[in-house]
Design a protein around this motif. Sequence first.
Motif, PDB file in Angstrom:
ATOM      1  N   GLN A  60       0.842  -1.202   0.000  1.00 51.86           N
ATOM      2  CA  GLN A  60       0.000   0.000   0.000  1.00 51.86           C
ATOM      3  C   GLN A  60       0.876   1.251   0.000  1.00 51.86           C
ATOM      4  N   GLU A  62       1.794   5.165   1.446  1.00 54.91           N
ATOM      5  CA  GLU A  62       2.033   5.599   2.819  1.00 54.91           C
ATOM      6  C   GLU A  62       0.746   6.004   3.540  1.00 54.91           C
ATOM      7  N   GLU A  64      -2.069   4.740   3.101  1.00 50.21           N
ATOM      8  CA  GLU A  64      -2.924   3.552   3.117  1.00 50.21           C
ATOM      9  C   GLU A  64      -4.223   3.779   2.353  1.00 50.21           C
ATOM     10  N   THR A  65      -4.134   4.523   1.263  1.00 48.89           N
ATOM     11  CA  THR A  65      -5.340   4.790   0.489  1.00 48.89           C
ATOM     12  C   THR A  65      -5.364   4.005  -0.815  1.00 48.89           C
ATOM     13  N   ASP A  79      15.908   3.928   5.370  1.00 47.93           N
ATOM     14  CA  ASP A  79      15.975   4.434   6.738  1.00 47.93           C
ATOM     15  C   ASP A  79      17.411   4.339   7.246  1.00 47.93           C
ATOM     16  N   GLN A 263      15.614   1.492  18.310  1.00 53.69           N
ATOM     17  CA  GLN A 263      15.608   0.756  17.037  1.00 53.69           C
ATOM     18  C   GLN A 263      16.924  -0.007  16.929  1.00 53.69           C
ATOM     19  N   PHE A 271       8.640  -2.185  14.611  1.00 56.73           N
ATOM     20  CA  PHE A 271       7.744  -1.754  15.688  1.00 56.73           C
ATOM     21  C   PHE A 271       7.631  -0.225  15.709  1.00 56.73           C
ATOM     22  N   ALA A 274       5.466   0.915  12.968  1.00 57.34           N
ATOM     23  CA  ALA A 274       4.051   0.615  13.184  1.00 57.34           C
ATOM     24  C   ALA A 274       3.427   1.530  14.227  1.00 57.34           C
ATOM     25  N   TYR A 275       4.146   1.747  15.333  1.00 55.83           N
ATOM     26  CA  TYR A 275       3.479   2.383  16.462  1.00 55.83           C
ATOM     27  C   TYR A 275       3.968   3.769  16.817  1.00 55.83           C
ATOM     28  N   GLN A 276       5.046   4.243  16.212  1.00 56.78           N
ATOM     29  CA  GLN A 276       5.442   5.623  16.502  1.00 56.78           C
ATOM     30  C   GLN A 276       5.382   6.491  15.263  1.00 56.78           C
ATOM     31  N   ILE A 277       5.970   5.971  14.200  1.00 57.19           N
ATOM     32  CA  ILE A 277       5.912   6.741  12.963  1.00 57.19           C
ATOM     33  C   ILE A 277       4.518   6.591  12.353  1.00 57.19           C
ATOM     34  N   LEU A 278       3.828   5.538  12.728  1.00 58.19           N
ATOM     35  CA  LEU A 278       2.473   5.240  12.254  1.00 58.19           C
ATOM     36  C   LEU A 278       2.442   5.023  10.742  1.00 58.19           C
ATOM     37  N   ASP A 279       3.476   4.374  10.230  1.00 57.83           N
ATOM     38  CA  ASP A 279       3.554   4.045   8.817  1.00 57.83           C
ATOM     39  C   ASP A 279       3.434   2.514   8.734  1.00 57.83           C
TER      40      ASP A 279
ATOM     41  N   GLY B  19      -8.273   1.719   2.179  1.00 62.70           N
ATOM     42  CA  GLY B  19      -8.417   3.082   1.693  1.00 62.70           C
ATOM     43  C   GLY B  19      -9.656   3.782   2.212  1.00 62.70           C
ATOM     44  N   GLN B  78       1.898   5.036  22.862  1.00 62.67           N
ATOM     45  CA  GLN B  78       1.327   5.368  21.565  1.00 62.67           C
ATOM     46  C   GLN B  78       0.768   4.132  20.864  1.00 62.67           C
ATOM     47  N   ARG B 391       6.875  14.827  17.401  1.00 66.31           N
ATOM     48  CA  ARG B 391       6.643  13.381  17.367  1.00 66.31           C
ATOM     49  C   ARG B 391       7.939  12.623  17.570  1.00 66.31           C
ATOM     50  N   PHE B 430       9.995  10.628  10.735  1.00 65.43           N
ATOM     51  CA  PHE B 430       8.618  10.849  11.177  1.00 65.43           C
ATOM     52  C   PHE B 430       7.824  11.680  10.177  1.00 65.43           C
TER      53      PHE B 430
END
Lengths: 312, 436
Positions: A60, A62, A64-65, A79, A263, A271, A274-279, B19, B78, B391, B430
């Motif tokens: 997908q 970034e 998620e659309t 990264d 990290q 992780f 998934a849970y901090q950058i929310l990507d 989506g 979070q 963030r 971020f």
Amino acid sequence: MTQQVLVRHRSRTRASSAPAVRRVRARKGHAAAVLVAPYVLLLLVGGLIPTGYAVVKSLQNEAETGFGGLSSYQRVAGDFRFVETFANVALVLCVWMPLLLTAAVVLALLVDASPRRFGASMRFVYYLPGAFAGIANFMLWLFLLNPGQSPVDFLWHGFGYTSLNEVAQPGNLPFIIAAMLFFQGTGTWVVVLCGGLNGIPDELLEAAKMDGATAWGVVWSVKIPMIRPWLGYMTLLNLAYGFQLFLEPQVLGQVTHGLISPQWTPNQLSFTYAYQILDTPAAAAMSVILLLVTLGLGLLVVHRSRLFQDER
Amino acid sequence: MSRFRMAVALVTICLVAGGCKTAEGTGTAQDATDSGGRITVWVDPPRVPAVNAFQKAFPDIPVEVNTINGNVGSTELQQKFVLFNQAEKGWPDAIFFPSNDDIAWASSSKINYARDLSPDLGDILAGYPAGVIEQCKIEGQFRCLRNDAAPDVFWYDQVLLAEWGYEPPTTWEQYESLSLRIAAEHPGHITGFVGDAYAPDRYLWASGCPTNDTASEKQVRINLADERCVRVRQLLDRLLSAGVLSSTGIFSPDAAELGRRLVMSPGAVWWGNFLFRDTWKVPAGRITAAKPLRWTSDPTPMTSSEGGGLWGFSRHIKGVQLENTLTFARFVASDPRWQVDLSVGLPGYKPLQKPWLAKQREARYLADFEHAAEAFVYATTIVRPDRDYTRYNTGTVWTHTITPALTSGKSFTTAWRTFSDRLTREARSFGYTVES
């Protein structure tokens, strides 16, 4: 005699009727299905479906659309911590795996060569550290690592360390984690290898001795080659475990108030995505990459150790 | 072939389903629910007495308390909110954020948990000094309440300085020269800690070094080559070389012993009760606080802020549940039964500062109390505003770059380079566009 009876029985069955054979086969098929079903179910729920989901998710974009191609793979591979995390794990494996393999083999051989009762009690003693659940083992290690409380404080003072932060500094982490994994896991593998050694037929060992093999010769030319598939199996499982490291560096980072990067391993990087950058797609991509790496290494080990070669 | 088609169909369905999610607007969420009265509150261990006091004051409001990990820089909170958003339930109604940076994700468009408090709590918000509530103002909305004002002041051991015949410094330059004298004349004593997640606030923020200067949710200015960063870097470098700063952090277990050898240091108002009195057990009548240190080249005196926890409240509730949550919000921010009687820090809410100080005066812990009290109140008015919670967590980047480098004997200059490099990259990971 028995064989003759068996042949006669078989021919009688074959002669009796074709539907009966089919019935027997069908019943056998059902039994196999019943036996395998729980495994297949768990494999689906815990393995295949999540893997499929991760692959789909990783493709997908970034936001998620919609479809994003390999962009999430690009993001994680680009990264600044990507290579670093794999290097960290590689360091741990470099320290841990040779130690584990050598110690497990040597201890298993010693147990195998010891008189029965002594050998059995030693096997139990070696197994004990592995009986601690992960987190209990970790708590024990915290005490060991803290020069203020540790029974091995002389060791830390010898290095010139006076606080937990000095002991657990990132440069020492591969050794600390390797030690944690070593003491936790080796005993279990000693037990497994003892099983392998027990399976070597006595005739074979006697034959080797009659051919003039020394005790060392028996170990080197008979016992070790015979447990080779077990060693392959052990390498395979532990490699996979090593690449999935998460708990140890994560909790150690917390107890040292952030001394260790959040990290530090590939799993932790996933992780973070998934849970901090929310990507989530990038997190999924990282998981897929990790899967490919372990799968590749696994295949290599299987091939090299001829793990499944003897199966007929 | 049919299997392949099925796989393609499955992929398409998943992608389309993924989506369908869209970001919600701010304010109360469309799906807001009402429990009929019961509220759920998440607090770290030091804030449990606040909830107990609330339950005593409002016995009719049923409260469910959940104690959370209070480690500064901890990242597990979070994760829970991501899952709540996916499940569309489970959010706490009120939360004390263990790390101030938490407000950045809690108010971000993706998590969007913290409600805008301006419509319901305007009167409370008006009771805060501007410098104290500044960081809660995010894109024009007030998304949190300060628990305690935590501006940095200058702490020192009055007895020891008098005994040694030193004047307490008032500028950073004097702090440096006196530290170097102490290093030479009284080795073994220290004048600061640099190994904790608050150290960049204490030193970098105080100097105005741009590490967290956001223009929007996606834009930040980081420039560690800025003159205001260079001056503080050089100061820290010289003091570390002289061995008068400890590379340990204030929360480290080793700091207890070191804290008793701390002669002076910039530090937040809460250091007095929380560190000197309760953690390091420094005897009463020794420690006092002066106004924050000032850089001689700066036109006006400015300081930073260390912690001073933030309360956030859910935007997923309505009706009685919301009313009760707002009652709780008013209580923790402005009720003397918590803020004066129990809280260790100077209340952020201005009308309570005098009664809190009066209570501290009676406790007779600090030396020269009037002098310290004046410094506390003054410091709340001069906190640098151009520093936002982001963030990425600057404190965490600091603790895993600077601290281990110093612990393993590397130079501060090398450590700083790594810190600077990783901070920028971390911000980018971020999704921030980094300007310098």
